[in-house]
Design an enzyme around this catalytic site. Structure first.
Site, PDB file in Angstrom:
ATOM      1  N   LYS A 104       7.878   6.224  -2.311  1.00  0.00           N
ATOM      2  CA  LYS A 104       7.478   5.039  -3.019  1.00  0.00           C
ATOM      3  C   LYS A 104       6.660   5.462  -4.172  1.00  0.00           C
ATOM      4  CE  LYS A 104       5.923   0.512  -1.759  1.00  0.00           C
ATOM      5  NZ  LYS A 104       5.275  -0.379  -0.529  1.00  0.00           N
TER       6      LYS A 104
ATOM      7  N   SER B   1       7.854  -4.744  -0.063  1.00  0.00           N
ATOM      8  CA  SER B   1       7.725  -4.349  -1.399  1.00  0.00           C
ATOM      9  C   SER B   1       8.336  -2.754  -1.483  1.00  0.00           C
ATOM     10  CB  SER B   1       6.089  -4.207  -1.774  1.00  0.00           C
ATOM     11  OG  SER B   1       5.450  -3.115  -0.954  1.00  0.00           O
TER      12      SER B   1
ATOM     13  N   SER C 188       5.814  -4.615   4.430  1.00  0.00           N
ATOM     14  CA  SER C 188       6.587  -3.935   3.244  1.00  0.00           C
ATOM     15  C   SER C 188       7.481  -2.731   3.470  1.00  0.00           C
ATOM     16  CB  SER C 188       5.591  -3.612   2.214  1.00  0.00           C
ATOM     17  OG  SER C 188       5.273  -4.755   1.477  1.00  0.00           O
TER      18      SER C 188
END
Lengths: 95, 490
Positions: free
Chosen positions: B79, B154, B178
């Site tokens: 990420k 997210s 997330s």
């Protein structure tokens, strides 16, 4: 409770943010709705409850005060929008 | 099955038997990226050439060596909120459009140490604030099960890369769901470990008391393999737990006979999609046949978790994001009058709408006159929620819940109403509030063929039990390494 446009402008200054007139109106609505939702919290009696800052009982963690490798001046400044003489450069603060 | 579709442990077998090389494995996934990435947009930046070079170097080295470690030579994604020296780390924000970190996140260092092959940095909601990855300043990531639907967020890019076979595994971060919610939306396994288990050093901070890094994988065994490498004490993170290392694969396949699995009606309330409910009921039936004991448990104060979460996370975010001032790194506005104006212009132009909303909410909750009513109150509610979980885990080993109330929703469907978007996290946020671990595993598909996720929760440091329970279900249901229809149409 709802949020006024004045509240939004006041908090925006604290947060160092700027908004257009339309954005202030939208934020007053949107943040007002979230705060109204959060009002449910006030229905709970917490007068005798201790606040939990951290979920684990980890106390202060200390280490020896020893010199270790760290970023060089050049590395620390590498991402700066503006630098001069090994320092971050900012607009004039004092007149 | 194509090479890129396999799990880590399947690739490990092939690599250990020298039936494939790291280069062949890496080339297969790079080809896959070249074919489908334009449809899914999971990555913000790719390092495929560097990955192929690293693969070749590793092959040369492995040819003279008998043993390799379980993630050695396995291509993965990170990420874009984990710092990677020499590789841009943007947090999907204009604010960090040019940020080249001077150091590596601890998890990245561990994966380098272990011989991992980094493919690229994955898309996310800006600064990890969002539930659909639509808040990225750069691109919209699409759900491989239906390109018109969101991947969740997210960590949407990380979930999609695994679901679309454009990485064997990825790391994400979970502040309020997330990792688990996008794993659920994309039909993959996602785990949020106990707070403090994985170092947060070099993870760009959103809400420091809630953030935790964890893996996305194609099955539960892979999750255990990745966890084995990323877990461990790090002196650079003062909240990092200093515990003896355990091998999460050791007891993975021991079954759930006699395990007490709790079901709480508070997680099956209003707003739950009927097919999600049905799918969870089927999962409960499977656990019964496996010899687990299903027990009813109940929460007293779960309704307050979402409000407390948004107060705590926004307050911490407003404080953490104060560092973006246009002075030391990142974006700086071009025109300004003085120093304060520089701050305001930089922050107003550099942050997206949702980030600004959270900063505003957090600043308000911390401001004079409101601190007691919102922030302090939320911290007290946190104590109550923790106690609620303690009481529930007094009566069961594992709690079974839906991961999200619905399957993936349409792109653009919830962007105009922030509160509605926040409500999609209702089943995941209590976990971060309490600091406990949780895993989401696929448990079926809805009528439109979209994946449904089951969430298993346990007390602090119960990862081993959660993985064992998740593996038993996956093994019995056959819902493992699911393939999105994307694979057949391109």
């Amino acid at each position: 409770m709802s949020l006024t446009r004045e509240d939004v402008t006041y908090v925006a200054n604290l947060a160092r943010l700027e908004f257009s007139e339309d954005q202030v109106t939208a934020l007053a609505d949107q943040l007002g709705a979230v705060l109204d939702y959060a009002e449910t919290l006030s229905g709970l009696d917490t007068s005798k409850i201790k606040a939990t800052e951290h979920v684990l009982a980890v106390q202060n963690v200390f280490r020896k005060d020893e010199i270790k490798p760290c970023l060089t001046n050049e590395e620390a400044l590498a991402n700066a929008p503006e630098s001069e003489a090994g320092c971050f450069k900012v607009p004039r603060v004092m007149e | 099955m194509e090479l890129y579709q396999k799990t880590i442990h399947e690739i490990n077998d092939l690599l250990d038997k020298k039936e494939v090389t790291v280069t062949e494995v890496t080339q297969a996934v790079v080809n896959r990226i070249n074919t489908v990435e334009k449809s899914t947009d999971a990555y913000l930046s790719l390092q495929t050439e560097a990955a192929l070079e690293a693969a070749k170097a590793l092959d040369d080295e492995l040819s003279g060596r008998a043993k390799r470690t379980p993630l050695e030579g396995i291509p993965y994604g990170l990420k874009d909120n984990m710092c990677t020296k020499g590789i841009l780390t943007t947090c999907a924000s204009k604010m960090l459009y040019n940020f080249n970190p001077p150091y590596n996140a601890e998890v990245y260092d561990r994966l380098i140490e272990d011989g991992g092959i980094l493919l690229g940095k994955t898309n996310m909601d800006e600064f990890a604030m969002g539930s659909s990855t639509e808040n990225s300043a750069y691109k919209k990531t699409r759900n491989p099960w239906d390109l018109n639907k969101v991947p969740g967020g997210s960590s949407g890019g990380s979930a999609v890369a695994v679901a679309a076979d454009t990485a064997f595994y990825t790391l994400g971060s979970d502040t309020g769901g997330s990792i688990r919610q996008p794993a659920s939306f994309c039909g993959v396994v996602g785990m949020k470990p106990t707070y403090g288990l994985v170092s947060r050093y070099g993870l760009v901070a959103f809400a420091s008391s809630l953030d935790q890094i964890g893996p996305f994988t194609k099955d539960v065994e892979d999750c255990a393999l990745v966890l084995n490498v990323i877990v461990g004490h790090d002196a650079k993170d003062s909240t990092s737990l200093n515990l003896e290392k355990i091998d999460y694969t050791q007891n993975l396949k021991q079954g759930v006979k006699g395990l007490k699995i709790g079901v709480a009606k508070e997680f099956f309330g209003e707003g739950l999609q009927p097919e999600v409910r049905k799918s969870l009921e089927d999962a409960i039936a499977i656990y019964k046949t496996l010899g687990a004991e299903i027990v009813d448990v109940s929460f007293q104060h779960l309704d307050y978790a979402l409000s407390a979460y948004y107060m705590i996370s926004s307050a911490e975010a407003s404080s953490n994001l104060a560092r973006y001032d246009g002075i030391r790194y990142g974006f700086r506005a071009e025109e300004y009058n003085d120093l304060v104006d520089l701050y305001k212009k930089t922050r107003s132009q550099g942050f997206g709408d949702e980030v600004k909303r959270r900063i505003m909410l957090g600043t308000y909750a911390l401001s004079s006159g409101y601190y007691d009513a919102y922030y302090k109150k939320a911290m007290q509610v946190r104590t109550i929620i923790k106690a609620d979980f303690d009481q529930v885990f007094g009566g069961c080993d594992v709690l079974l819940t839906p991961t999200a109330p619905t399957t993936a929703f349409g792109i653009g469907e919830k962007t105009s109403n922030p509160l509605e978007m926040y409500l999609t996290d209702i089943y995941t946020v209590p976990v971060n509030i309490a600091g406990i671990p949780g895993i989401s595993v696929p448990c079926g598909l809805d009528n439109n063929g979209m994946p449904i996720g089951m969430q298993l929760l346990g007390p602090i440091l119960s990862e081993e039990t959660l993985l064992k329970a998740a593996w038993a279900f996956e093994n019995e249901s056959g819902l493992t390494n699911l393939k999105a229809p994307l694979g057949t149409e391109v």
